[in-house]
Design a protein around this motif. Sequence first.
Motif, PDB file in Angstrom:
ATOM      1  N   ARG A   1      -5.699 111.701 -32.930  1.00 26.94           N
ATOM      2  CA  ARG A   1      -6.028 113.117 -32.782  1.00 26.94           C
ATOM      3  C   ARG A   1      -5.460 113.666 -31.479  1.00 26.94           C
ATOM      4  N   ALA A   2      -4.943 114.868 -31.558  1.00 35.71           N
ATOM      5  CA  ALA A   2      -4.437 115.543 -30.362  1.00 35.71           C
ATOM      6  C   ALA A   2      -5.581 115.807 -29.387  1.00 35.71           C
ATOM      7  N   PRO A   3      -5.288 115.897 -28.066  1.00 39.73           N
ATOM      8  CA  PRO A   3      -6.359 116.110 -27.078  1.00 39.73           C
ATOM      9  C   PRO A   3      -7.166 117.369 -27.380  1.00 39.73           C
ATOM     10  N   ASP A   4      -8.488 117.243 -27.288  1.00 40.20           N
ATOM     11  CA  ASP A   4      -9.344 118.411 -27.466  1.00 40.20           C
ATOM     12  C   ASP A   4      -9.361 119.200 -26.157  1.00 40.20           C
ATOM     13  N   PRO A   5     -10.040 120.353 -26.091  1.00 44.44           N
ATOM     14  CA  PRO A   5      -9.998 121.169 -24.861  1.00 44.44           C
ATOM     15  C   PRO A   5     -10.428 120.416 -23.609  1.00 44.44           C
TER      16      PRO A   5
END
Length: 684
Positions: free
Chosen positions: A334-338
């Motif tokens: 998963r791409a980095p979250d905020p």
Amino acid sequence: MNALHDALFEPRRIALIGASADPTRLTARAQLYLRKHGFEGEIYPVHPRESQVLGERAYPTVTDIPGPVDFAYILLNTPHVEGVVNAIAAKGIPAACVLADGFAEAGPEGAALQARLLATARAANLRLLGPNSMGLINLNARIACSVNAALEAPSLHAGRLALVSQSGSMMGAIMSRGAPRGIGFSHIIGTGNEADLTAGEVAGLLVDDPNVDAILLFLEAIRAPEHYADLARRAHAAGKPVIAYKLGRSPYGAELATSHTGALAGSDAAAEAFFRAHGIARVTTLEGLLELPALLAGRKPMARAHRAVGVTTTTGGGGAMAVDCLGVLGIEARAPDPAAAALLDAAGIQHHGRLLDLTLAGAKPDRVAAAIGALQAAEDTDLVLSVIGSSAQFKPQDAVAGILRARDAGGAKPSAAFLVPQADASLALLAAEGIAAFRTPEGAADCIRAWCDWTAPRPESTAPAIAHDLPARPDEADARRLFAALGLASPFAVLAGPQDAAVTPYPVALKILSPDLAHKTEVGGVKLGIANAERLKQEAAAMHYCVARMAPEARLTGFLVQPMVKGLGEAILGFRRDPEVGPVVLLGTGGVTAELHRDVTLRLAPVDLAEAEAMIAEVKGLKPLAGWRGLPRGDLVALAQAVVAVSRLAARADIAEAEINPLIIGAEGTGVTVADAWVVRAAD
């Protein structure tokens, strides 16, 4: 600790019965290996003709050994074992191991011989390891009482992992695979046929051992499931993960496992349900059995898994392999979250997409540590995986430095590493630091999937008794009455013959009744959409003639008539008393293609409502009934209640299996309908 633990794992006086004076023979190995690897206790070779064996005083029989003996290893051929077990029992030795094969796995005669050994042992309170056991090793106590050729190694690397293996040859194979990576073992035990001591009971003896951090199981079959349940509960309470690799995922593997050990194999899906229920982490790769302990040791299962990871990489291709293998097993990179993105921005690390590629930015330890720390702050992932390229092979200290710095900074979630090149030095460095490191992308994915699937043992549950009489040979009408007693009543009528056709309302379905026909459609025993009484008489006469011709051995007990019902979907709902793990409940997409598609999920029975709802969510064919893309919603509440009800058959030891297929699922609030039912009584 207890007396059996000490007799098996810390004996000071060992009898080797059938020890050979010829150092080239298999039966000389146990004595040679004990001394070679530092055993300082007493060894008593038993040989009928030699006064000395390999420099140790020998005795003609076990009875002639002066004083007590803690443990006996029987190295004799099969025909001589029974008499020696009698002598061991008479001397009061608390534990013994049998090397020979030719017992339960060899057919009825061998099974009878094994049963006699067990009866003798139990009468004398003697505990047996084997038959067909290569012995046991306690590396910390320098006890190598085994004939496994891996003990030819000049030295043995002691560690904190205990391995209990039903396969004797795999004892040495797994130990040898761990050695180059710095992975050591505390204990290695071969349980063989498990006439008495099972792998679950032996492993349970190691839960309280202070030298053990995790327990590994190499299994061909699950015998005495209650031992594994007890092991898992106590190990979870002690914070020691139990990890299993089990054969039998294919029918061919199950066949070989059965023939090897004489065990009765159950289904792999049932074994999977068993491990899940008891909090035993399962790996499907041999690499995973060695690599998963570092990920689980010292941790508890997650309360809720996101089934997602953050991935950093210094090699695009290697990172892509890891992402691909994870995706195949249902784990998203998963791409980095905020939260993670903000920390990456603050550190000046560019990020986009599923891979945090550090190759061009320069994989210096401080930047790697910052990247891992940022991804550990993500709120929607379960782990951070670092994929390392060529530096792992040529600059091991530099390659792992960033991972160690991130670990020392105390991240909120675990981190692990996949080393793309062959990099034994880096693997050993990470092993020494207790950080999970993977040699292949498939092994990495297997272990991360196991981490996400790992749960705490579920609370013990029992099903309330169901008071309902069942005939010795039940037909479908009997099965329906049983399900009605569970709260799953659907209207039907029984006709004695074609002339008895006074039923309403129409249209109806007509089925032959027979305790011998589980699949009535295949012999012309089902007719749908019958519009009136006259047509019903005609179809019943024709059906009786057709079935009698196609299945002449079947006993026909009449006809069953039921109203035609339409629903939004169909399920198969079944119960089975699995020969390995006991009662299980099954749910899947129903109808005549149920066996073809195998879209099913299993749990140990009984289950509660929450577990039943989780089962429904796992069946792909039932997802449209949850209102997928605006489709009408089915009555999944009633379906969950039906799963719970059928799972209560666990309380009926007289029922081997039962099935509703299909169970018709109506619109939300309208319930479910039993369209076809079957039950099989357990053999007396």
